[in-house]
Design an enzyme around this catalytic site. Sequence first.
Site, PDB file in Angstrom:
ATOM      1  N   ASP A  70       6.114  16.148  15.130  1.00 54.83           N
ATOM      2  CA  ASP A  70       7.077  15.154  15.628  1.00 54.83           C
ATOM      3  C   ASP A  70       7.164  13.951  14.696  1.00 54.83           C
ATOM      4  O   ASP A  70       6.202  13.596  14.013  1.00 54.83           O
ATOM      5  CB  ASP A  70       6.648  14.716  17.039  1.00 54.83           C
ATOM      6  CG  ASP A  70       7.761  13.998  17.773  1.00 54.83           C
ATOM      7  OD1 ASP A  70       8.943  14.184  17.410  1.00 54.83           O
ATOM      8  OD2 ASP A  70       7.453  13.250  18.714  1.00 54.83           O
ATOM      9  N   HIS A  90      14.004  16.013   8.683  1.00 54.56           N
ATOM     10  CA  HIS A  90      13.698  17.425   8.956  1.00 54.56           C
ATOM     11  C   HIS A  90      13.454  18.171   7.643  1.00 54.56           C
ATOM     12  O   HIS A  90      12.536  18.977   7.523  1.00 54.56           O
ATOM     13  CB  HIS A  90      14.835  18.098   9.730  1.00 54.56           C
ATOM     14  CG  HIS A  90      15.060  17.518  11.093  1.00 54.56           C
ATOM     15  ND1 HIS A  90      14.021  17.185  11.932  1.00 54.56           N
ATOM     16  CD2 HIS A  90      16.201  17.191  11.762  1.00 54.56           C
ATOM     17  CE1 HIS A  90      14.521  16.682  13.062  1.00 54.56           C
ATOM     18  NE2 HIS A  90      15.834  16.667  12.980  1.00 54.56           N
ATOM     19  N   LEU A 140      -4.355  34.807   8.328  1.00 53.85           N
ATOM     20  CA  LEU A 140      -3.860  33.837   9.307  1.00 53.85           C
ATOM     21  C   LEU A 140      -2.653  34.373  10.083  1.00 53.85           C
ATOM     22  O   LEU A 140      -1.746  34.959   9.493  1.00 53.85           O
ATOM     23  CB  LEU A 140      -3.454  32.564   8.546  1.00 53.85           C
ATOM     24  CG  LEU A 140      -2.700  31.481   9.313  1.00 53.85           C
ATOM     25  CD1 LEU A 140      -3.634  30.753  10.265  1.00 53.85           C
ATOM     26  CD2 LEU A 140      -2.062  30.494   8.331  1.00 53.85           C
TER      27      LEU A 140
HETATM   28  C1  IPE Z   1       8.834  18.185  20.587  1.00 50.94           C
HETATM   29  O1  IPE Z   1       9.366  17.064  19.973  1.00 50.94           O
HETATM   30  C2  IPE Z   1       9.458  19.404  20.015  1.00 50.94           C
HETATM   31  C3  IPE Z   1       9.148  19.690  18.611  1.00 50.94           C
HETATM   32  C4  IPE Z   1       8.332  19.042  17.852  1.00 50.94           C
HETATM   33  C5  IPE Z   1       9.828  20.821  18.077  1.00 50.94           C
HETATM   34  P1  IPE Z   1      10.493  16.186  20.658  1.00 50.94           P
HETATM   35  O2  IPE Z   1      10.763  15.041  19.764  1.00 50.94           O
HETATM   36  O3  IPE Z   1      11.655  17.019  21.015  1.00 50.94           O
HETATM   37  O4  IPE Z   1       9.771  15.709  22.000  1.00 50.94           O
HETATM   38  P2  IPE Z   1      10.185  14.632  23.094  1.00 50.94           P
HETATM   39  O5  IPE Z   1      11.480  15.071  23.671  1.00 50.94           O
HETATM   40  O6  IPE Z   1      10.288  13.318  22.424  1.00 50.94           O
HETATM   41  O7  IPE Z   1       9.077  14.668  24.084  1.00 50.94           O
HETATM   42  C1  IPE Z   2      10.440  16.610  15.305  1.00 53.07           C
HETATM   43  O1  IPE Z   2      10.912  15.381  14.869  1.00 53.07           O
HETATM   44  C2  IPE Z   2      11.316  17.752  14.883  1.00 53.07           C
HETATM   45  C3  IPE Z   2      12.033  18.410  15.981  1.00 53.07           C
HETATM   46  C4  IPE Z   2      11.952  18.095  17.240  1.00 53.07           C
HETATM   47  C5  IPE Z   2      12.938  19.461  15.605  1.00 53.07           C
HETATM   48  P1  IPE Z   2      11.990  14.571  15.702  1.00 53.07           P
HETATM   49  O2  IPE Z   2      13.346  14.997  15.255  1.00 53.07           O
HETATM   50  O3  IPE Z   2      11.751  14.695  17.145  1.00 53.07           O
HETATM   51  O4  IPE Z   2      11.711  13.104  15.209  1.00 53.07           O
HETATM   52  P2  IPE Z   2      11.720  11.792  16.091  1.00 53.07           P
HETATM   53  O5  IPE Z   2      10.761  12.005  17.220  1.00 53.07           O
HETATM   54  O6  IPE Z   2      13.114  11.590  16.574  1.00 53.07           O
HETATM   55  O7  IPE Z   2      11.269  10.736  15.150  1.00 53.07           O
HETATM   56 MG    MG Z   3      10.646  13.609  18.462  1.00 52.72          MG
END
Ligand code: IPE
Ligand code: IPE
Ligand code: MG
Length: 245
Positions: free
Chosen positions: A20, A37, A131
């Site tokens: 995240d 990303h 793995l």
């Molecule tokens: C969780 O991250 C999903 C992934 C890392 C793929 P999110 O950014 O979507 O989570 P929330 O919605 O903030 O909890």
């Molecule tokens: C995690 O990073 C990647 C996915 C959920 C695909 P985020 O896109 O949720 O990044 P933040 O949380 O908005 O910074």
């Molecule tokens: Mg996020």
Amino acid sequence: MKSLNNIHSQVPEHVAIIMDGNGRWAKEKGKIRTFGHKAGVKAVRAAVSYALKSKVKALTLFAFSSENWNRPVDEVGVLMELFKLVLGSEVKKLHKNNVKLRVIGDTSRFDSKLIKKVHDAEELTKNNTGLTLNIAANYGGRWDIVNAAKTLADKVKSGELTTAEITEELFTEQTCAADLPVVDLLIRTGGEQRISNFLLWQLAYAELYFSDIYWPDFNEQTFQDAVNDFNHRQRRFGKTGEQVS
Ligand code: IPE
Ligand code: IPE
Ligand code: MG
């Protein structure tokens, strides 16, 4: 300070990571979210590399949740394209490293090209013995549990099984991580301290490690820090500290 008796310097068998913070990482740099990303791919390579070196048996990475479809269409589109691109560019290297790649989640919602890429990658690497790398894509912990319940209900309906025969082990066998060790360590980057519908059943006794760093900044040292922290935890599984030390 915990006593040294409590320290077990084991490598966690199964590590799960909620990757995240990509969007915030990009925003802080004045870039659009999808830039984050793309930058996150390097961190995925670092995580796999660390897992290979330290002989982690299974690594499960949360790449796209069932709730992430609710994001702007453009962002979802970029994530899908990136998934395709990365599968294409990384699979050979993974195969060479004896990695068994699997995608867990409801892949039926993906476009046909992506479904084929996933299928080809899984086929190519299915007999590898190193793995196990699980990519959780369109994955939801509740979905996984409901799916398992449905499979068991069908078995009962067909007379293959009785309700009384349903055990936790049997239930586990119907989930996405059926043949994997239970999760020992869950790492979440990006500062949030929540599970976000990731592996709910499999995380029952996992040690949780939250890091404030954004996913694109994750590297082998961050992984090592998490494992070091894990090694200072006393896993009691309901027993007393005296019983397990
Ligand atoms: C969780 O991250 C999903 C992934 C890392 C793929 P999110 O950014 O979507 O989570 P929330 O919605 O903030 O909890
Ligand atoms: C995690 O990073 C990647 C996915 C959920 C695909 P985020 O896109 O949720 O990044 P933040 O949380 O908005 O910074
Ligand atoms: Mg996020």
